[in-house]
Design a protein around this motif. Structure first.
Motif: not given
Length: 105
Positions: A19-27, A32-37, A102-103
């Motif tokens: 959710q955080l990654a998606d919103e950061l990109i949409r806004r 780029c946001v990489q999610v690991t775990g 992109a930003v």
């Protein structure tokens, strides 16, 4: 060549990370946001040693947008005291230019 700001944070679930990654990109706060775990974090909280499963976000943005991105992240992060750490990096010219494009500044 523009510098890149790399911001790191962690959350308790993959859903929160997505959710955080998606919103950061949409806004357009991040290119780029990489999610690991998941991973395991061990820490002291309110006087107690604890450990939790967490998901990690690596957020790439411009140095010009870094403060705005961190401020938004603090406001929308699910943790009471979120880990938000950052550094300024250099990258390949083409990648740095892509981040810059992109930003929104």
């Amino acid at each position: 060549m523009p510098d890149i700001s790399v911001i790191h944070t962690s959350v308790a679930s993959e859903a929160d990370a997505s959710q955080l990654a998606d919103e950061l990109i949409r806004r357009r706060l991040a290119a780029c946001v990489q999610v690991t775990g998941p991973g395991r974090s061990f820490y002291r909280w309110q006087g107690e040693v604890t450990h939790e499963e967490e998901w990690y976000l690596t957020i790439k943005t411009t140095t010009a947008a870094s403060l705005q991105t961190r401020t938004w992240l603090e406001k929308h992060h699910p943790y009471e005291v979120p880990e938000i750490i950052w550094s300024t990096c250099q990258g390949a010219i083409a990648y740095a230019n892509w981040v810059d494009d992109a930003v929104e500044q």
